[in-house]
Design a protein around this motif. Structure first.
Motif, PDB file in Angstrom:
ATOM      1  N   ARG A 183      -4.283  -8.131   5.089  1.00  0.00           N
ATOM      2  CA  ARG A 183      -3.496  -8.739   4.013  1.00  0.00           C
ATOM      3  C   ARG A 183      -2.813  -7.670   3.168  1.00  0.00           C
ATOM      4  O   ARG A 183      -1.928  -7.962   2.390  1.00  0.00           O
ATOM      5  CB  ARG A 183      -4.391  -9.622   3.141  1.00  0.00           C
ATOM      6  N   HIS A 184      -3.254  -6.409   3.298  1.00  0.00           N
ATOM      7  CA  HIS A 184      -2.629  -5.317   2.569  1.00  0.00           C
ATOM      8  C   HIS A 184      -1.567  -4.638   3.424  1.00  0.00           C
ATOM      9  O   HIS A 184      -1.419  -3.427   3.409  1.00  0.00           O
ATOM     10  CB  HIS A 184      -3.685  -4.306   2.124  1.00  0.00           C
ATOM     11  N   LEU A 185      -0.801  -5.434   4.161  1.00  0.00           N
ATOM     12  CA  LEU A 185       0.243  -4.875   4.998  1.00  0.00           C
ATOM     13  C   LEU A 185       1.400  -4.336   4.177  1.00  0.00           C
ATOM     14  O   LEU A 185       2.011  -3.341   4.529  1.00  0.00           O
ATOM     15  CB  LEU A 185       0.763  -5.949   5.966  1.00  0.00           C
ATOM     16  N   ALA A 186       1.752  -5.004   3.083  1.00  0.00           N
ATOM     17  CA  ALA A 186       2.914  -4.612   2.300  1.00  0.00           C
ATOM     18  C   ALA A 186       2.787  -3.154   1.890  1.00  0.00           C
ATOM     19  O   ALA A 186       1.769  -2.747   1.329  1.00  0.00           O
ATOM     20  CB  ALA A 186       3.046  -5.492   1.063  1.00  0.00           C
ATOM     21  N   PRO A 187       3.794  -2.337   2.168  1.00  0.00           N
ATOM     22  CA  PRO A 187       3.687  -0.910   1.874  1.00  0.00           C
ATOM     23  C   PRO A 187       3.623  -0.640   0.376  1.00  0.00           C
ATOM     24  O   PRO A 187       4.305  -1.277  -0.420  1.00  0.00           O
ATOM     25  CB  PRO A 187       4.965  -0.324   2.482  1.00  0.00           C
ATOM     26  N   ALA A 188       2.769   0.301   0.005  1.00  0.00           N
ATOM     27  CA  ALA A 188       2.664   0.707  -1.391  1.00  0.00           C
ATOM     28  C   ALA A 188       3.828   1.607  -1.749  1.00  0.00           C
ATOM     29  O   ALA A 188       4.450   2.230  -0.883  1.00  0.00           O
ATOM     30  CB  ALA A 188       1.347   1.441  -1.606  1.00  0.00           C
ATOM     31  N   PRO A 189       4.160   1.719  -3.048  1.00  0.00           N
ATOM     32  CA  PRO A 189       5.209   2.655  -3.465  1.00  0.00           C
ATOM     33  C   PRO A 189       4.830   4.077  -3.054  1.00  0.00           C
ATOM     34  O   PRO A 189       3.671   4.466  -3.099  1.00  0.00           O
ATOM     35  CB  PRO A 189       5.228   2.501  -4.987  1.00  0.00           C
ATOM     36  N   LEU A 190       5.821   4.851  -2.636  1.00  0.00           N
ATOM     37  CA  LEU A 190       5.558   6.222  -2.252  1.00  0.00           C
ATOM     38  C   LEU A 190       5.109   7.037  -3.452  1.00  0.00           C
ATOM     39  O   LEU A 190       5.615   6.875  -4.562  1.00  0.00           O
ATOM     40  CB  LEU A 190       6.814   6.856  -1.654  1.00  0.00           C
ATOM     41  N   ASP A 191       4.146   7.899  -3.225  1.00  0.00           N
ATOM     42  CA  ASP A 191       3.709   8.865  -4.228  1.00  0.00           C
ATOM     43  C   ASP A 191       4.547  10.120  -4.007  1.00  0.00           C
ATOM     44  O   ASP A 191       4.529  10.718  -2.937  1.00  0.00           O
ATOM     45  CB  ASP A 191       2.223   9.175  -4.036  1.00  0.00           C
ATOM     46  N   THR A 192       5.304  10.528  -5.003  1.00  0.00           N
ATOM     47  CA  THR A 192       6.220  11.657  -4.825  1.00  0.00           C
ATOM     48  C   THR A 192       5.478  12.977  -4.675  1.00  0.00           C
ATOM     49  O   THR A 192       6.030  13.951  -4.172  1.00  0.00           O
ATOM     50  CB  THR A 192       7.192  11.758  -6.008  1.00  0.00           C
ATOM     51  N   GLN A 193       4.212  13.029  -5.118  1.00  0.00           N
ATOM     52  CA  GLN A 193       3.456  14.273  -5.053  1.00  0.00           C
ATOM     53  C   GLN A 193       2.577  14.335  -3.803  1.00  0.00           C
ATOM     54  O   GLN A 193       2.549  15.340  -3.103  1.00  0.00           O
ATOM     55  CB  GLN A 193       2.571  14.417  -6.304  1.00  0.00           C
ATOM     56  N   ASP A 194       1.832  13.272  -3.544  1.00  0.00           N
ATOM     57  CA  ASP A 194       0.877  13.276  -2.441  1.00  0.00           C
ATOM     58  C   ASP A 194       1.014  11.995  -1.631  1.00  0.00           C
ATOM     59  O   ASP A 194       1.779  11.105  -1.967  1.00  0.00           O
ATOM     60  CB  ASP A 194      -0.550  13.419  -2.980  1.00  0.00           C
ATOM     61  N   ALA A 195       0.223  11.907  -0.564  1.00  0.00           N
ATOM     62  CA  ALA A 195       0.344  10.805   0.377  1.00  0.00           C
ATOM     63  C   ALA A 195      -0.367   9.551  -0.121  1.00  0.00           C
ATOM     64  O   ALA A 195      -1.443   9.616  -0.707  1.00  0.00           O
ATOM     65  CB  ALA A 195      -0.229  11.215   1.723  1.00  0.00           C
ATOM     66  N   VAL A 196       0.237   8.405   0.162  1.00  0.00           N
ATOM     67  CA  VAL A 196      -0.416   7.112  -0.001  1.00  0.00           C
ATOM     68  C   VAL A 196      -1.047   6.771   1.350  1.00  0.00           C
ATOM     69  O   VAL A 196      -0.398   6.882   2.395  1.00  0.00           O
ATOM     70  CB  VAL A 196       0.597   6.024  -0.409  1.00  0.00           C
ATOM     71  N   ALA A 197      -2.313   6.382   1.333  1.00  0.00           N
ATOM     72  CA  ALA A 197      -3.014   6.188   2.603  1.00  0.00           C
ATOM     73  C   ALA A 197      -3.889   4.948   2.559  1.00  0.00           C
ATOM     74  O   ALA A 197      -4.346   4.515   1.494  1.00  0.00           O
ATOM     75  CB  ALA A 197      -3.863   7.415   2.940  1.00  0.00           C
TER      76      ALA A 197
END
Length: 419
Positions: A183-197
Protein backbone atom coordinates in the motif's frame (compact mmCIF):
# COMPACT_ATOMS: atom_id res chain seq x y z
CA UNK A 1 7.58 0.11 9.58
CA UNK A 2 7.47 -0.58 5.86
CA UNK A 3 7.21 3.10 5.02
CA UNK A 4 9.48 5.31 2.96
CA UNK A 5 12.39 6.46 5.12
CA UNK A 6 14.33 9.58 4.11
CA UNK A 7 17.87 10.40 5.15
CA UNK A 8 19.71 7.19 4.21
CA UNK A 9 23.20 6.68 2.83
CA UNK A 10 23.38 3.79 0.38
CA UNK A 11 26.46 2.37 -1.29
CA UNK A 12 26.48 -0.07 -4.20
CA UNK A 13 28.65 -3.16 -3.74
CA UNK A 14 29.42 -5.20 -6.85
CA UNK A 15 30.42 -8.85 -6.49
CA UNK A 16 32.13 -10.56 -3.59
CA UNK A 17 35.28 -8.50 -4.06
CA UNK A 18 33.45 -5.41 -2.77
CA UNK A 19 30.86 -7.12 -0.55
CA UNK A 20 32.82 -9.50 1.66
CA UNK A 21 35.48 -7.02 2.87
CA UNK A 22 32.79 -4.52 3.90
CA UNK A 23 30.68 -7.14 5.71
CA UNK A 24 33.69 -8.61 7.52
CA UNK A 25 34.90 -5.14 8.50
CA UNK A 26 31.45 -4.34 9.92
CA UNK A 27 31.39 -7.59 11.91
CA UNK A 28 34.83 -6.85 13.33
CA UNK A 29 33.58 -3.43 14.45
CA UNK A 30 30.35 -4.80 15.99
CA UNK A 31 29.82 -3.96 19.64
CA UNK A 32 26.41 -5.45 20.45
CA UNK A 33 24.75 -7.58 17.76
CA UNK A 34 25.18 -9.24 14.36
CA UNK A 35 22.17 -10.70 12.49
CA UNK A 36 22.73 -12.60 9.24
CA UNK A 37 20.34 -14.40 6.89
CA UNK A 38 21.75 -16.15 3.83
CA UNK A 39 20.37 -18.68 1.39
CA UNK A 40 23.76 -20.30 0.79
CA UNK A 41 26.64 -20.77 3.19
CA UNK A 42 29.35 -23.14 2.00
CA UNK A 43 32.30 -24.60 3.88
CA UNK A 44 34.80 -22.97 1.54
CA UNK A 45 37.20 -20.03 1.70
CA UNK A 46 34.40 -17.46 2.03
CA UNK A 47 32.24 -19.51 4.40
CA UNK A 48 35.18 -20.22 6.69
CA UNK A 49 36.15 -16.53 6.70
CA UNK A 50 32.60 -15.62 7.77
CA UNK A 51 32.63 -18.34 10.43
CA UNK A 52 35.91 -17.03 11.85
CA UNK A 53 34.60 -13.45 12.00
CA UNK A 54 31.41 -14.57 13.77
CA UNK A 55 33.33 -16.69 16.27
CA UNK A 56 35.62 -13.76 17.08
CA UNK A 57 32.61 -11.44 17.52
CA UNK A 58 30.77 -13.90 19.77
CA UNK A 59 33.86 -14.45 21.93
CA UNK A 60 34.13 -10.74 22.66
CA UNK A 61 30.52 -10.65 23.83
CA UNK A 62 28.60 -9.69 20.69
CA UNK A 63 25.21 -11.41 20.24
CA UNK A 64 25.40 -13.28 16.93
CA UNK A 65 22.54 -14.93 15.04
CA UNK A 66 23.20 -16.74 11.75
CA UNK A 67 20.28 -18.16 9.73
CA UNK A 68 20.74 -20.35 6.65
CA UNK A 69 18.28 -22.11 4.37
CA UNK A 70 17.93 -25.87 4.61
CA UNK A 71 17.84 -26.27 0.83
CA UNK A 72 20.55 -23.77 -0.04
CA UNK A 73 22.98 -24.86 2.69
CA UNK A 74 22.35 -28.60 3.12
CA UNK A 75 25.86 -29.96 3.62
CA UNK A 76 27.43 -28.01 6.49
CA UNK A 77 29.26 -30.41 8.77
CA UNK A 78 28.69 -30.77 12.49
CA UNK A 79 32.26 -29.60 13.00
CA UNK A 80 31.63 -26.42 11.01
CA UNK A 81 28.47 -25.60 12.99
CA UNK A 82 29.80 -26.62 16.40
CA UNK A 83 32.83 -24.40 15.99
CA UNK A 84 30.42 -21.45 15.97
CA UNK A 85 27.93 -22.56 18.61
CA UNK A 86 30.76 -23.42 21.02
CA UNK A 87 31.88 -19.79 20.76
CA UNK A 88 28.35 -18.52 21.44
CA UNK A 89 26.90 -18.09 17.94
CA UNK A 90 23.15 -18.82 17.62
CA UNK A 91 22.75 -20.95 14.48
CA UNK A 92 19.36 -21.34 12.78
CA UNK A 93 18.31 -23.52 9.83
CA UNK A 94 15.13 -22.67 7.92
CA UNK A 95 13.16 -25.77 6.96
CA UNK A 96 15.79 -28.53 7.30
CA UNK A 97 14.58 -31.67 5.53
CA UNK A 98 16.13 -35.11 5.02
CA UNK A 99 17.33 -36.07 1.56
CA UNK A 100 15.53 -38.75 -0.45
CA UNK A 101 17.84 -40.94 -2.53
CA UNK A 102 20.47 -38.24 -2.16
CA UNK A 103 18.17 -35.48 -3.46
CA UNK A 104 16.99 -32.44 -1.55
CA UNK A 105 13.23 -32.54 -0.95
CA UNK A 106 12.51 -29.01 0.35
CA UNK A 107 12.14 -27.51 -3.12
CA UNK A 108 9.62 -24.80 -2.34
CA UNK A 109 9.25 -22.00 0.20
CA UNK A 110 12.96 -21.45 0.53
CA UNK A 111 14.39 -18.69 2.72
CA UNK A 112 16.14 -16.92 -0.14
CA UNK A 113 16.92 -13.61 1.63
CA UNK A 114 20.44 -12.19 2.01
CA UNK A 115 20.51 -9.75 4.93
CA UNK A 116 23.23 -8.59 7.33
CA UNK A 117 22.52 -6.13 10.17
CA UNK A 118 25.21 -4.92 12.57
CA UNK A 119 24.40 -3.09 15.81
CA UNK A 120 21.04 -2.03 14.32
CA UNK A 121 22.87 0.82 12.58
CA UNK A 122 24.39 -0.73 9.46
CA UNK A 123 22.75 -3.16 7.04
CA UNK A 124 23.58 -5.05 3.86
CA UNK A 125 20.88 -6.37 1.48
CA UNK A 126 21.30 -7.97 -1.93
CA UNK A 127 21.77 -11.16 -3.88
CA UNK A 128 25.24 -12.23 -2.75
CA UNK A 129 25.59 -15.46 -0.76
CA UNK A 130 28.57 -16.52 1.36
CA UNK A 131 30.35 -18.79 -1.11
CA UNK A 132 33.49 -18.74 -3.21
CA UNK A 133 31.56 -18.61 -6.48
CA UNK A 134 30.92 -14.90 -5.90
CA UNK A 135 34.66 -14.16 -6.32
CA UNK A 136 36.38 -13.96 -9.70
CA UNK A 137 39.09 -16.36 -8.51
CA UNK A 138 36.42 -19.08 -8.73
CA UNK A 139 36.92 -18.96 -12.49
CA UNK A 140 34.58 -18.77 -15.51
CA UNK A 141 31.56 -19.76 -13.39
CA UNK A 142 32.02 -16.91 -10.89
CA UNK A 143 28.76 -14.99 -10.52
CA UNK A 144 28.07 -11.35 -11.41
CA UNK A 145 26.00 -9.89 -8.56
CA UNK A 146 25.09 -6.84 -6.47
CA UNK A 147 24.30 -5.76 -2.92
CA UNK A 148 23.98 -2.50 -1.04
CA UNK A 149 25.38 -1.15 2.22
CA UNK A 150 22.89 1.01 4.11
CA UNK A 151 23.10 3.51 6.94
CA UNK A 152 20.14 5.55 8.11
CA UNK A 153 16.54 5.24 9.33
CA UNK A 154 15.56 2.32 7.05
CA UNK A 155 18.09 0.14 8.90
CA UNK A 156 15.71 0.13 11.90
CA UNK A 157 13.08 -1.54 9.71
CA UNK A 158 15.55 -4.14 8.42
CA UNK A 159 16.82 -4.80 11.95
CA UNK A 160 13.33 -5.16 13.41
CA UNK A 161 12.42 -7.66 10.72
CA UNK A 162 15.60 -9.73 11.07
CA UNK A 163 15.42 -9.72 14.88
CA UNK A 164 11.87 -11.02 15.08
CA UNK A 165 12.71 -13.89 12.70
CA UNK A 166 15.20 -15.38 15.19
CA UNK A 167 13.39 -14.77 18.46
CA UNK A 168 11.06 -11.83 18.63
CA UNK A 169 8.05 -11.62 20.88
CA UNK A 170 4.55 -12.56 19.74
CA UNK A 171 3.72 -8.86 19.50
CA UNK A 172 6.76 -8.26 17.26
CA UNK A 173 5.72 -11.14 15.02
CA UNK A 174 2.19 -9.79 14.81
CA UNK A 175 3.33 -6.28 13.89
CA UNK A 176 5.89 -7.35 11.31
CA UNK A 177 3.76 -9.92 9.52
CA UNK A 178 0.80 -7.55 9.29
CA UNK A 179 2.63 -4.47 8.08
CA UNK A 180 0.89 -2.46 5.34
CA UNK A 181 2.85 -4.01 2.50
CA UNK A 182 2.54 -2.61 -1.01
CA UNK A 183 0.00 0.00 0.00
CA UNK A 184 3.07 2.24 0.29
CA UNK A 185 3.67 2.14 -3.45
CA UNK A 186 3.29 5.89 -3.94
CA UNK A 187 6.80 7.33 -4.18
CA UNK A 188 7.96 9.55 -1.34
CA UNK A 189 9.34 13.04 -2.05
CA UNK A 190 13.02 12.92 -2.94
CA UNK A 191 15.45 13.82 -0.19
CA UNK A 192 17.91 16.27 -1.74
CA UNK A 193 20.66 15.25 0.69
CA UNK A 194 20.30 11.49 1.14
CA UNK A 195 18.36 8.54 -0.22
CA UNK A 196 14.72 7.74 0.49
CA UNK A 197 14.43 3.99 0.97
CA UNK A 198 11.84 1.28 1.63
CA UNK A 199 12.46 -2.27 2.88
CA UNK A 200 10.15 -4.76 1.14
CA UNK A 201 9.68 -8.49 1.75
CA UNK A 202 7.79 -11.30 0.03
CA UNK A 203 6.32 -14.12 2.11
CA UNK A 204 3.46 -16.60 1.93
CA UNK A 205 1.16 -14.84 4.39
CA UNK A 206 0.33 -11.15 4.03
CA UNK A 207 3.02 -10.08 1.56
CA UNK A 208 2.75 -12.48 -1.32
CA UNK A 209 3.14 -9.91 -4.12
CA UNK A 210 4.79 -6.91 -2.46
CA UNK A 211 8.08 -6.94 -4.42
CA UNK A 212 6.29 -7.63 -7.70
CA UNK A 213 3.86 -4.76 -7.01
CA UNK A 214 6.75 -2.30 -6.63
CA UNK A 215 8.18 -3.36 -9.99
CA UNK A 216 4.77 -3.03 -11.62
CA UNK A 217 4.10 0.38 -10.10
CA UNK A 218 7.51 1.72 -11.14
CA UNK A 219 7.01 0.49 -14.71
CA UNK A 220 3.59 2.10 -14.86
CA UNK A 221 5.12 5.42 -13.80
CA UNK A 222 8.18 5.10 -16.09
CA UNK A 223 8.68 7.94 -18.53
CA UNK A 224 12.17 7.61 -19.96
CA UNK A 225 14.03 4.38 -19.32
CA UNK A 226 13.90 1.07 -17.50
CA UNK A 227 16.99 -1.12 -17.16
CA UNK A 228 16.41 -4.44 -15.38
CA UNK A 229 19.11 -7.06 -14.75
CA UNK A 230 17.76 -10.33 -13.39
CA UNK A 231 19.28 -13.78 -13.25
CA UNK A 232 16.16 -15.93 -13.46
CA UNK A 233 13.56 -14.22 -15.64
CA UNK A 234 10.17 -15.82 -16.04
CA UNK A 235 7.71 -13.31 -14.57
CA UNK A 236 3.97 -13.50 -14.30
CA UNK A 237 1.52 -12.08 -16.78
CA UNK A 238 1.01 -8.73 -15.03
CA UNK A 239 4.71 -7.86 -15.00
CA UNK A 240 5.13 -8.97 -18.61
CA UNK A 241 2.20 -6.74 -19.57
CA UNK A 242 3.72 -3.69 -17.84
CA UNK A 243 7.06 -4.24 -19.59
CA UNK A 244 5.18 -4.36 -22.88
CA UNK A 245 3.04 -1.32 -22.08
CA UNK A 246 6.05 0.76 -21.03
CA UNK A 247 7.84 -0.04 -24.29
CA UNK A 248 4.70 0.76 -26.29
CA UNK A 249 4.49 4.26 -24.87
CA UNK A 250 8.11 4.99 -25.74
CA UNK A 251 10.03 4.04 -22.61
CA UNK A 252 13.48 2.60 -23.36
CA UNK A 253 12.99 -0.82 -21.76
CA UNK A 254 16.11 -3.00 -21.58
CA UNK A 255 16.44 -6.41 -19.96
CA UNK A 256 19.80 -7.92 -19.04
CA UNK A 257 19.43 -11.69 -18.66
CA UNK A 258 21.67 -14.73 -18.49
CA UNK A 259 23.63 -15.63 -21.59
CA UNK A 260 25.92 -18.05 -19.78
CA UNK A 261 23.46 -19.58 -17.33
CA UNK A 262 24.33 -21.74 -14.36
CA UNK A 263 21.12 -23.70 -15.06
CA UNK A 264 20.31 -24.24 -18.74
CA UNK A 265 16.62 -24.96 -18.19
CA UNK A 266 16.16 -21.45 -16.75
CA UNK A 267 17.46 -19.87 -19.94
CA UNK A 268 15.36 -22.22 -22.07
CA UNK A 269 12.10 -21.18 -20.43
CA UNK A 270 13.05 -17.49 -20.31
CA UNK A 271 13.70 -17.46 -24.04
CA UNK A 272 10.15 -18.65 -24.62
CA UNK A 273 9.06 -15.11 -23.67
CA UNK A 274 11.51 -13.26 -25.91
CA UNK A 275 9.33 -13.06 -29.00
CA UNK A 276 6.41 -11.58 -27.05
CA UNK A 277 8.60 -8.84 -25.56
CA UNK A 278 10.70 -8.07 -28.63
CA UNK A 279 7.60 -7.57 -30.78
CA UNK A 280 6.50 -4.80 -28.41
CA UNK A 281 9.83 -2.94 -28.46
CA UNK A 282 11.58 -4.32 -25.36
CA UNK A 283 15.31 -4.74 -25.94
CA UNK A 284 16.84 -7.93 -24.52
CA UNK A 285 20.53 -8.46 -23.83
CA UNK A 286 22.22 -11.63 -22.66
CA UNK A 287 25.24 -11.25 -20.40
CA UNK A 288 27.81 -13.64 -21.77
CA UNK A 289 31.00 -13.19 -19.73
CA UNK A 290 29.94 -15.39 -16.78
CA UNK A 291 26.72 -16.36 -14.94
CA UNK A 292 24.54 -13.41 -14.01
CA UNK A 293 23.16 -13.66 -10.47
CA UNK A 294 21.99 -10.06 -9.92
CA UNK A 295 18.47 -8.96 -9.07
CA UNK A 296 18.53 -5.19 -9.66
CA UNK A 297 16.69 -2.52 -11.62
CA UNK A 298 16.82 1.21 -12.41
CA UNK A 299 13.76 3.03 -13.72
CA UNK A 300 13.99 6.65 -14.86
CA UNK A 301 16.46 8.89 -13.05
CA UNK A 302 15.68 8.11 -9.43
CA UNK A 303 14.03 4.71 -8.78
CA UNK A 304 16.12 1.62 -8.14
CA UNK A 305 15.88 -1.71 -6.36
CA UNK A 306 18.48 -4.22 -5.14
CA UNK A 307 17.69 -7.46 -3.38
CA UNK A 308 17.31 -11.22 -3.43
CA UNK A 309 14.19 -11.55 -5.58
CA UNK A 310 14.45 -12.95 -9.06
CA UNK A 311 11.64 -12.32 -11.52
CA UNK A 312 10.59 -15.94 -11.77
CA UNK A 313 7.80 -18.09 -10.27
CA UNK A 314 9.88 -19.28 -7.31
CA UNK A 315 10.85 -15.79 -6.13
CA UNK A 316 7.55 -14.11 -6.98
CA UNK A 317 5.20 -16.81 -5.70
CA UNK A 318 6.96 -19.20 -3.30
CA UNK A 319 10.28 -18.11 -1.76
CA UNK A 320 10.90 -15.72 1.13
CA UNK A 321 12.62 -12.67 -0.35
CA UNK A 322 13.83 -9.19 0.61
CA UNK A 323 14.56 -6.11 -1.50
CA UNK A 324 15.28 -2.47 -0.79
CA UNK A 325 13.63 0.11 -3.05
CA UNK A 326 15.63 3.34 -3.33
CA UNK A 327 14.67 6.80 -4.54
CA UNK A 328 17.89 8.72 -5.01
CA UNK A 329 19.30 10.25 -8.17
CA UNK A 330 22.95 9.68 -7.27
CA UNK A 331 22.45 6.00 -6.40
CA UNK A 332 20.22 5.37 -9.43
CA UNK A 333 22.81 6.96 -11.70
CA UNK A 334 25.60 4.87 -10.17
CA UNK A 335 23.68 1.61 -10.63
CA UNK A 336 22.62 2.62 -14.13
CA UNK A 337 26.20 3.33 -15.15
CA UNK A 338 27.37 -0.06 -13.89
CA UNK A 339 24.57 -1.91 -15.69
CA UNK A 340 24.94 0.14 -18.86
CA UNK A 341 28.65 -0.64 -18.87
CA UNK A 342 27.80 -4.32 -18.56
CA UNK A 343 25.49 -4.05 -21.56
CA UNK A 344 28.04 -2.25 -23.69
CA UNK A 345 31.01 -4.44 -22.88
CA UNK A 346 29.79 -7.94 -22.11
CA UNK A 347 26.28 -8.44 -23.49
CA UNK A 348 24.81 -9.68 -26.74
CA UNK A 349 21.71 -8.00 -28.17
CA UNK A 350 18.98 -10.49 -29.04
CA UNK A 351 17.29 -9.78 -32.36
CA UNK A 352 13.78 -10.59 -33.51
CA UNK A 353 15.19 -12.69 -36.32
CA UNK A 354 16.75 -15.05 -33.79
CA UNK A 355 13.52 -15.83 -31.98
CA UNK A 356 10.68 -15.07 -34.39
CA UNK A 357 10.23 -18.58 -35.64
CA UNK A 358 6.94 -19.79 -37.02
CA UNK A 359 7.95 -23.32 -36.13
CA UNK A 360 4.79 -24.96 -34.74
CA UNK A 361 6.69 -26.60 -31.87
CA UNK A 362 8.25 -23.31 -30.82
CA UNK A 363 4.90 -21.53 -31.02
CA UNK A 364 3.33 -24.20 -28.85
CA UNK A 365 6.14 -24.00 -26.28
CA UNK A 366 5.89 -20.20 -26.18
CA UNK A 367 2.15 -20.42 -25.63
CA UNK A 368 2.60 -22.91 -22.79
CA UNK A 369 5.42 -20.90 -21.20
CA UNK A 370 3.40 -17.69 -21.31
CA UNK A 371 0.36 -19.23 -19.65
CA UNK A 372 2.47 -21.16 -17.15
CA UNK A 373 3.94 -17.84 -16.02
CA UNK A 374 0.47 -16.38 -15.78
CA UNK A 375 -1.02 -19.19 -13.69
CA UNK A 376 1.91 -20.57 -11.67
CA UNK A 377 0.97 -18.85 -8.37
CA UNK A 378 -2.43 -20.57 -8.40
CA UNK A 379 -1.05 -23.93 -9.46
CA UNK A 380 1.70 -24.08 -6.86
CA UNK A 381 -0.92 -23.62 -4.17
CA UNK A 382 -2.36 -27.00 -5.19
CA UNK A 383 0.92 -28.85 -4.62
CA UNK A 384 1.31 -30.93 -1.45
CA UNK A 385 2.78 -28.66 1.20
CA UNK A 386 4.20 -28.88 4.69
CA UNK A 387 4.69 -26.23 7.30
CA UNK A 388 8.33 -25.10 7.15
CA UNK A 389 10.05 -25.13 10.50
CA UNK A 390 13.05 -23.38 11.99
CA UNK A 391 15.71 -25.45 13.71
CA UNK A 392 17.66 -23.49 16.33
CA UNK A 393 21.10 -24.77 17.30
CA UNK A 394 21.83 -22.71 20.38
CA UNK A 395 24.95 -22.37 22.50
CA UNK A 396 24.52 -23.72 26.01
CA UNK A 397 25.20 -21.33 28.84
CA UNK A 398 28.93 -21.30 29.49
CA UNK A 399 29.91 -22.93 26.17
CA UNK A 400 31.69 -19.86 24.87
CA UNK A 401 33.71 -19.49 28.04
CA UNK A 402 34.61 -23.19 28.17
CA UNK A 403 35.27 -23.50 24.44
CA UNK A 404 33.30 -26.73 24.28
CA UNK A 405 31.40 -28.05 21.28
CA UNK A 406 28.32 -29.02 23.31
CA UNK A 407 25.16 -27.37 22.01
CA UNK A 408 21.40 -27.58 22.21
CA UNK A 409 19.09 -28.29 19.29
CA UNK A 410 15.61 -26.89 19.43
CA UNK A 411 13.19 -27.61 16.60
CA UNK A 412 10.38 -25.08 16.60
CA UNK A 413 7.92 -25.41 13.68
CA UNK A 414 5.86 -22.43 14.74
CA UNK A 415 8.83 -20.08 14.71
CA UNK A 416 9.25 -20.08 10.94
CA UNK A 417 7.02 -17.08 10.39
CA UNK A 418 6.04 -15.65 7.01
CA UNK A 419 5.81 -19.01 5.29
Amino acid sequence: MNVWRPGNRIRLLENGEAYYPRVFEAIRAAQREVLIETFILFDDKVGRALRDELIAAARRGVTVHLTVDGYGSPDLSEEFIEGMTAAGVHFHVFDPQPKLLGLRTNLFRRMHRKIVVVDATLAFVGGINFSLDHLQEFGPEAKQDYAIEIEGPVVADIHGFAAQVVGGTREQHRRWWHWPGHRHLAPAPLDTQDAVALFVVRDNQGHRTDIEEHYIDALRRAKGRALIANAYFFPGYRLLRELRNAARRGVDVRLVLQGQPDMRWVQFFGRMLYDYLLREGVRIYEYCERPLHGKVAVIDEEWATVGSSNLDPLSLAVNLEANVVVRDRAFAQRLYERLDGLVRSHCRLITSEEVSSRNPLRLALSFLAYHFARRFPAWVGLLPAHTPRMEHILPREGDAALGTADHARETAPKEAHGL
